[in-house]
Design a protein around this motif. Structure first.
Motif, PDB file in Angstrom:
ATOM      1  N   GLU A 208       1.149  -1.325  -0.269  1.00 31.37           N
ATOM      2  CA  GLU A 208       0.034   0.005   0.060  1.00 31.37           C
ATOM      3  C   GLU A 208       0.856   0.831  -0.148  1.00 31.37           C
ATOM      4  OE1 GLU A 208      -3.533   0.220  -0.231  1.00 31.37           O
ATOM      5  OE2 GLU A 208      -3.171  -1.904  -1.250  1.00 31.37           O
ATOM      6  N   ASP A 209       1.899   0.900   0.522  1.00 28.43           N
ATOM      7  CA  ASP A 209       3.028   2.172   0.809  1.00 28.43           C
ATOM      8  C   ASP A 209       3.554   2.225  -0.282  1.00 28.43           C
ATOM      9  OD1 ASP A 209       3.712   4.704   2.768  1.00 28.43           O
ATOM     10  OD2 ASP A 209       5.557   3.471   2.547  1.00 28.43           O
ATOM     11  N   LEU A 210       3.793   1.332  -1.262  1.00 30.90           N
ATOM     12  CA  LEU A 210       4.169   1.853  -2.104  1.00 30.90           C
ATOM     13  C   LEU A 210       3.362   2.640  -3.032  1.00 30.90           C
ATOM     14  CD1 LEU A 210       7.262   0.680  -4.114  1.00 30.90           C
ATOM     15  CD2 LEU A 210       5.961  -0.647  -4.529  1.00 30.90           C
ATOM     16  N   LYS A 211       2.640   2.416  -3.209  1.00 31.87           N
ATOM     17  CA  LYS A 211       1.143   3.037  -3.905  1.00 31.87           C
ATOM     18  C   LYS A 211       1.303   5.036  -4.229  1.00 31.87           C
ATOM     19  CE  LYS A 211      -2.254  -0.291  -4.374  1.00 31.87           C
ATOM     20  NZ  LYS A 211      -3.442  -1.053  -3.800  1.00 31.87           N
ATOM     21  N   ASN A 213       4.163   6.306  -1.794  1.00 32.17           N
ATOM     22  CA  ASN A 213       4.831   6.801  -1.070  1.00 32.17           C
ATOM     23  C   ASN A 213       5.959   7.460  -2.211  1.00 32.17           C
ATOM     24  OD1 ASN A 213       6.501   7.962   0.962  1.00 32.17           O
ATOM     25  ND2 ASN A 213       5.946   7.159   2.324  1.00 32.17           N
ATOM     26  N   GLN A 214       6.737   8.482  -1.772  1.00 31.17           N
ATOM     27  CA  GLN A 214       7.912   8.930  -2.774  1.00 31.17           C
ATOM     28  C   GLN A 214       8.750   8.015  -2.014  1.00 31.17           C
ATOM     29  OE1 GLN A 214       7.890  10.008  -5.827  1.00 31.17           O
ATOM     30  NE2 GLN A 214       5.808   9.804  -5.832  1.00 31.17           N
ATOM     31  N   TYR A 215       9.199   7.912  -0.707  1.00 27.48           N
ATOM     32  CA  TYR A 215      10.471   7.505  -0.046  1.00 27.48           C
ATOM     33  C   TYR A 215      10.779   6.289  -1.171  1.00 27.48           C
ATOM     34  CZ  TYR A 215      12.807   4.626   3.240  1.00 27.48           C
ATOM     35  OH  TYR A 215      14.099   4.032   3.378  1.00 27.48           O
ATOM     36  N   TYR A 216      10.095   5.296  -1.664  1.00 30.04           N
ATOM     37  CA  TYR A 216      11.008   4.150  -2.106  1.00 30.04           C
ATOM     38  C   TYR A 216      12.086   4.908  -3.633  1.00 30.04           C
ATOM     39  CZ  TYR A 216       7.949   1.894   0.314  1.00 30.04           C
ATOM     40  OH  TYR A 216       7.730   1.866   1.609  1.00 30.04           O
ATOM     41  N   ASP A 217      11.888   5.924  -4.009  1.00 27.33           N
ATOM     42  CA  ASP A 217      12.477   6.509  -5.089  1.00 27.33           C
ATOM     43  C   ASP A 217      12.987   7.794  -4.558  1.00 27.33           C
ATOM     44  OD1 ASP A 217      11.223   5.687  -7.387  1.00 27.33           O
ATOM     45  OD2 ASP A 217       8.640   7.155  -7.216  1.00 27.33           O
ATOM     46  N   ASN A 218      13.087   8.437  -3.455  1.00 32.17           N
ATOM     47  CA  ASN A 218      13.995   8.918  -2.950  1.00 32.17           C
ATOM     48  C   ASN A 218      15.563   7.878  -2.381  1.00 32.17           C
ATOM     49  OD1 ASN A 218      11.967  11.249  -2.793  1.00 32.17           O
ATOM     50  ND2 ASN A 218      11.618  11.175  -1.039  1.00 32.17           N
ATOM     51  N   ASN A 238      16.109  -2.915  -9.904  1.00 28.29           N
ATOM     52  CA  ASN A 238      15.551  -3.943 -10.502  1.00 28.29           C
ATOM     53  C   ASN A 238      13.907  -4.615  -9.339  1.00 28.29           C
ATOM     54  OD1 ASN A 238      17.273  -4.105 -12.253  1.00 28.29           O
ATOM     55  ND2 ASN A 238      18.584  -5.469 -11.890  1.00 28.29           N
ATOM     56  N   GLU A 239      14.178  -4.456  -8.148  1.00 30.98           N
ATOM     57  CA  GLU A 239      13.248  -4.951  -7.037  1.00 30.98           C
ATOM     58  C   GLU A 239      12.006  -3.774  -7.225  1.00 30.98           C
ATOM     59  OE1 GLU A 239      14.420  -6.283  -3.397  1.00 30.98           O
ATOM     60  OE2 GLU A 239      15.812  -7.566  -4.011  1.00 30.98           O
ATOM     61  N   LEU A 240      12.387  -2.651  -6.821  1.00 28.70           N
ATOM     62  CA  LEU A 240      11.756  -1.972  -7.559  1.00 28.70           C
ATOM     63  C   LEU A 240      10.776  -1.347  -8.567  1.00 28.70           C
ATOM     64  CD1 LEU A 240      10.409   0.617  -5.277  1.00 28.70           C
ATOM     65  CD2 LEU A 240      11.717   2.427  -6.413  1.00 28.70           C
ATOM     66  N   GLU A 241      11.211  -2.276  -9.633  1.00 32.05           N
ATOM     67  CA  GLU A 241      10.756  -2.154 -11.623  1.00 32.05           C
ATOM     68  C   GLU A 241       9.817  -3.679 -10.847  1.00 32.05           C
ATOM     69  OE1 GLU A 241      13.397  -1.490 -14.173  1.00 32.05           O
ATOM     70  OE2 GLU A 241      13.855   0.597 -13.309  1.00 32.05           O
ATOM     71  N   ARG A 244       6.565  -2.658  -8.365  1.00 37.34           N
ATOM     72  CA  ARG A 244       6.225  -1.585  -9.490  1.00 37.34           C
ATOM     73  C   ARG A 244       5.608  -2.069 -10.664  1.00 37.34           C
ATOM     74  NH1 ARG A 244       9.323   4.147  -8.084  1.00 37.34           N
ATOM     75  NH2 ARG A 244       8.148   4.272  -6.403  1.00 37.34           N
ATOM     76  N   TYR A 245       5.745  -3.319 -11.107  1.00 38.20           N
ATOM     77  CA  TYR A 245       5.183  -3.606 -12.571  1.00 38.20           C
ATOM     78  C   TYR A 245       3.703  -5.139 -11.651  1.00 38.20           C
ATOM     79  CZ  TYR A 245       4.133  -6.961 -16.208  1.00 38.20           C
ATOM     80  OH  TYR A 245       4.044  -7.863 -17.458  1.00 38.20           O
ATOM     81  N   MET A 246       4.081  -5.686 -10.695  1.00 41.71           N
ATOM     82  CA  MET A 246       3.330  -6.302  -9.961  1.00 41.71           C
ATOM     83  C   MET A 246       1.994  -5.992  -9.896  1.00 41.71           C
ATOM     84  SD  MET A 246       5.638  -9.525  -8.385  1.00 41.71           S
ATOM     85  CE  MET A 246       6.383  -9.157  -7.604  1.00 41.71           C
ATOM     86  N   LEU A 247       2.160  -4.451  -8.858  1.00 42.58           N
ATOM     87  CA  LEU A 247       1.287  -3.703  -8.416  1.00 42.58           C
ATOM     88  C   LEU A 247       0.527  -3.283  -9.471  1.00 42.58           C
ATOM     89  CD1 LEU A 247       0.791  -1.577  -5.451  1.00 42.58           C
ATOM     90  CD2 LEU A 247       1.711  -0.498  -6.028  1.00 42.58           C
TER      91      LEU A 247
END
Length: 351
Positions: A208-211, A213-218, A238-241, A244-247
């Motif tokens: 939910e936070d990944l949807k 929160n800009q924290y992960y890009d920061n 790679n994990e972040l991408e 987000r793809y699965m999301l």
């Protein structure tokens, strides 16, 4: 000249002294004397014992003292682990399957090639609880582990589903803010690994936070700035991408993208088929024109009537010719088109 030689000597001396020293104590009554130093390049393998990560092994003396030293480490901060266990070299592969080892004690720390690290005994001769280092980031993982222990205590105070949910929400943000305040992206990765673990109760909060929160890009930006060439940075990206793809897939966005691709492909297919049909028609029309060019004007007129299945008599009446003249034209048409009958002639012009 002497001043220059002195400067060169001091420079060489400083380079020679640019080496690491990691020392400490183990309890020889509890642990085997073998002590291992590992480098952790996959942050998903911070917890556990992995033989492929081990870069050095030493033996503690009778008092439990051990030391690793040299100058082979990276010049930038990396994640290292020192661990002791009760497994012999023969048992290592079996007992450490998938990184698990029930009889081990380990310490994660941040260091680079010029660092000095000391691990003295703590209260009750406990090992790997205190970190003394000239690198201010060295004990970041110890601080995080201490906070996680506080979290476990809070969870254990009331063992109810309601209490667990409240604590999940609270500690997710607490850990995230704490990692950011440490001002060390490698320490934040330690927390990120814990929060994004699919087997953890906190994983749903991470999704939910990944949807939003800009924290992960920061964090990605901080890693790229501080550790552009470290393996952790590429792994995190790679994990972040992937997450987000699965999301996006779970929200139907990927299906929508696939629909666009499918319709685009269908449109291109239709255009290609139309082009091929036009090309075939043009080629066939050119062939028909070439065949008609072999005939005289009068023979072409007679041919048109033949293709309409008219009899010689009908053709003669339509063109005001005698039947014998029509037959002469018909025979000439057969010879020039290299056919034997009306049906053969029609097959040339009706493909």
């Amino acid at each position: 000249m002497r001043i220059k030689l002195l400067f060169v000597f001091l420079s060489i001396s400083s380079i020679c002294k640019a080496q690491y020293s990691f020392s400490g104590y183990t309890n020889p009554e509890e642990w085997d004397r073998a002590v291992y130093l590992s480098i952790v390049e996959d942050y998903r393998k911070m917890s556990g014992v992995y033989s492929e990560q081990i870069i050095a092994k030493t033996t503690a003396d009778s008092s439990g003292f051990f030391e690793f030293k040299g100058n082979m480490l990276d010049t930038e901060n990396r994640i290292y682990r020192i661990h002791v266990d009760k497994c012999s070299d023969i048992q290592q592969g079996v007992n450490h399957f998938n990184g698990h080892c029930s009889d081990s004690e380990a310490l994660l720390f941040i260091a680079k090639n010029t660092d000095t690290l000391k691990l003295p005994f703590s209260f009750g001769n406990q090992v790997f609880c205190r970190v003394e280092s000239n690198n201010p980031k060295a004990n970041a993982f110890v601080k995080i582990d201490s906070l996680k222990n506080d979290m476990r205590f809070a969870y254990g105070e009331f063992r109810s589903e309601a209490n667990r949910k409240l604590n999940n929400k609270k500690w997710f943000k607490t850990l995230q803010y704490f990692g950011e305040a440490l001002d060390e992206p490698l320490a934040e990765l330690y927390i990120y690994t814990y929060l994004s673990d699919r087997s953890s109760d906190l994983h749903s909060y991470y999704v939910e936070d990944l949807k939003q929160n800009q924290y992960y890009d920061n964090l990605k930006a901080r890693l790229e700035t501080t550790y552009p060439n470290a393996p952790y940075t590429k792994q995190y990206t790679n994990e972040l991408e992937a997450d987000r793809y699965m999301l996006a897939a779970s929200n139907g966005e990927t299906a929508s993208n696939w629909n666009v691709i499918l319709y685009s492909f269908l449109g291109l297919s239709i255009i290609l088929n139309l082009f091929l049909l036009y090309h075939f028609w043009k080629r066939n029309q050119s062939k028909i024109d070439d065949l008609k060019a072999k005939l005289s004007k009068q023979e072409q007129v007679v041919l048109e009537h033949l293709l309409m299945d008219k009899t010689n008599k009908d053709i003669a009446e339509s063109l005001f010719l005698s039947v014998s003249t029509v037959k002469t034209h018909t025979n000439n048409i057969y010879k020039k088109l290299n056919v034997q009958s009306r049906n053969d002639a029609k097959s040339l012009f009706t493909k």
